[in-house]
Enzyme design. Structure first.
Site, PDB file in Angstrom:
ATOM      1  N   SER A  48      -4.272   3.832   5.211  1.00  0.00           N
ATOM      2  CA  SER A  48      -3.676   2.491   5.240  1.00  0.00           C
ATOM      3  C   SER A  48      -4.585   1.440   5.875  1.00  0.00           C
ATOM      4  O   SER A  48      -4.663   0.317   5.373  1.00  0.00           O
ATOM      5  CB  SER A  48      -2.322   2.515   5.955  1.00  0.00           C
ATOM      6  OG  SER A  48      -2.453   2.965   7.294  1.00  0.00           O
ATOM      7  N   CYS A  79       3.483   6.217   0.544  1.00  0.00           N
ATOM      8  CA  CYS A  79       2.798   6.688   1.748  1.00  0.00           C
ATOM      9  C   CYS A  79       2.036   5.537   2.422  1.00  0.00           C
ATOM     10  O   CYS A  79       2.655   4.683   3.037  1.00  0.00           O
ATOM     11  CB  CYS A  79       1.909   7.886   1.419  1.00  0.00           C
ATOM     12  SG  CYS A  79       1.432   8.841   2.876  1.00  0.00           S
ATOM     13  N   ILE A 136       2.221  14.125   2.830  1.00  0.00           N
ATOM     14  CA  ILE A 136       0.871  14.350   3.350  1.00  0.00           C
ATOM     15  C   ILE A 136       0.600  13.290   4.424  1.00  0.00           C
ATOM     16  O   ILE A 136       0.472  12.109   4.099  1.00  0.00           O
ATOM     17  CB  ILE A 136      -0.187  14.264   2.235  1.00  0.00           C
ATOM     18  CG1 ILE A 136       0.123  15.250   1.117  1.00  0.00           C
ATOM     19  CG2 ILE A 136      -1.595  14.494   2.802  1.00  0.00           C
ATOM     20  CD1 ILE A 136      -0.724  15.065  -0.134  1.00  0.00           C
ATOM     21  N   HIS A 172       4.522  11.295  -2.041  1.00  0.00           N
ATOM     22  CA  HIS A 172       3.639  11.037  -3.180  1.00  0.00           C
ATOM     23  C   HIS A 172       4.262  11.524  -4.493  1.00  0.00           C
ATOM     24  O   HIS A 172       4.032  12.658  -4.898  1.00  0.00           O
ATOM     25  CB  HIS A 172       2.304  11.770  -2.986  1.00  0.00           C
ATOM     26  CG  HIS A 172       1.492  11.269  -1.845  1.00  0.00           C
ATOM     27  ND1 HIS A 172       0.495  10.343  -2.004  1.00  0.00           N
ATOM     28  CD2 HIS A 172       1.527  11.572  -0.526  1.00  0.00           C
ATOM     29  CE1 HIS A 172      -0.056  10.096  -0.835  1.00  0.00           C
ATOM     30  NE2 HIS A 172       0.555  10.825   0.081  1.00  0.00           N
ATOM     31  N   GLU A 174       3.365  10.735  -7.389  1.00  0.00           N
ATOM     32  CA  GLU A 174       2.295  10.867  -8.384  1.00  0.00           C
ATOM     33  C   GLU A 174       1.658  12.247  -8.382  1.00  0.00           C
ATOM     34  O   GLU A 174       0.896  12.582  -9.293  1.00  0.00           O
ATOM     35  CB  GLU A 174       1.220   9.789  -8.151  1.00  0.00           C
ATOM     36  CG  GLU A 174       0.288  10.027  -6.983  1.00  0.00           C
ATOM     37  CD  GLU A 174       0.861   9.685  -5.610  1.00  0.00           C
ATOM     38  OE1 GLU A 174       0.091   9.744  -4.629  1.00  0.00           O
ATOM     39  OE2 GLU A 174       2.060   9.354  -5.513  1.00  0.00           O
TER      40      GLU A 174
END
Length: 192
Positions: A48, A79, A136, A172, A174
């Site tokens: 981030s 996330c 994660i 996540h 994806e």
């Protein structure tokens, strides 16, 4: 309808693949010019602080804020994307860079470090069946404003929420074959 994925760092190709699997036209967004043609933007997981510094460097921070405030852009943060969209990050660095568009308070790495990563079923209140959440170094939402709708929680706290045209998840989506969250976001984009 063109959907962008912020492409400065993080899980970019996975989101592009999911969007294309949903039948959407998906493009990488690296600067303000490439942001201009999209009606939705996914801010992926990654680091981030790095993403925040890079979007400032590339002139994207203000461009994203302006597009959101003029009601021409929907946002989906996963996330690290959730951290970037939060108005407050309780354990961020001093001057933590971010978009600060969603009325939530987020705690980074709330589930532990990389070795503490896990998968768990997540029951979103608008979905018929649970989805697999891949966590994660995941953040968690510690506080919400009145206009924020909680979509899913685990015993540790809130892991998915929505405020107007902003959708966020701690996990996540994806990294699974489940397209439900990306399809949900596409429906949000259709309303713009």
């Amino acid at each position: 309808m063109i959907i962008g994925v912020l492409s400065v760092q993080g899980a970019v190709s996975e989101h592009l693949h999911q969007l294309k699997s949903c039948g959407a036209e998906a493009v990488a967004v690296r600067n303000a010019a490439s942001l201009a043609g999209v009606c939705g933007l996914i801010i992926p997981g990654g680091e981030s602080t790095t993403i925040g510094k890079l979007i400032e460097l590339f002139g994207l921070t203000e461009a994203i804020r302006e597009r959101y405030h003029d009601n021409s852009l929907a946002l989906f943060g996963t996330c690290a994307g959730m951290i970037l969209l939060a108005r407050e990050v309780v354990d961020g660095i001093e001057g933590q860079p971010g978009l600060k568009l969603m009325d939530i308070t987020v705690r980074r790495n709330a589930f532990g470090r990389q070795r503490d990563s896990f998968e768990a079923p997540v029951h979103l209140k608008t979905f018929d069946s649970p989805i697999t959440g891949v966590f994660i170094r995941a953040p968690i939402i510690d506080g919400i404003g009145q206009s924020v709708d909680i979509l899913a929680s685990l015993p540790e706290g809130i892991v998915a929420a929505r405020q107007d045209r902003i959708l966020v998840t701690s996990f996540h989506p994806e990294l699974t074959d489940d397209l439900q969250l990306h399809q949900y976001f596409l429906k949000m984009c259709e309303q713009i």
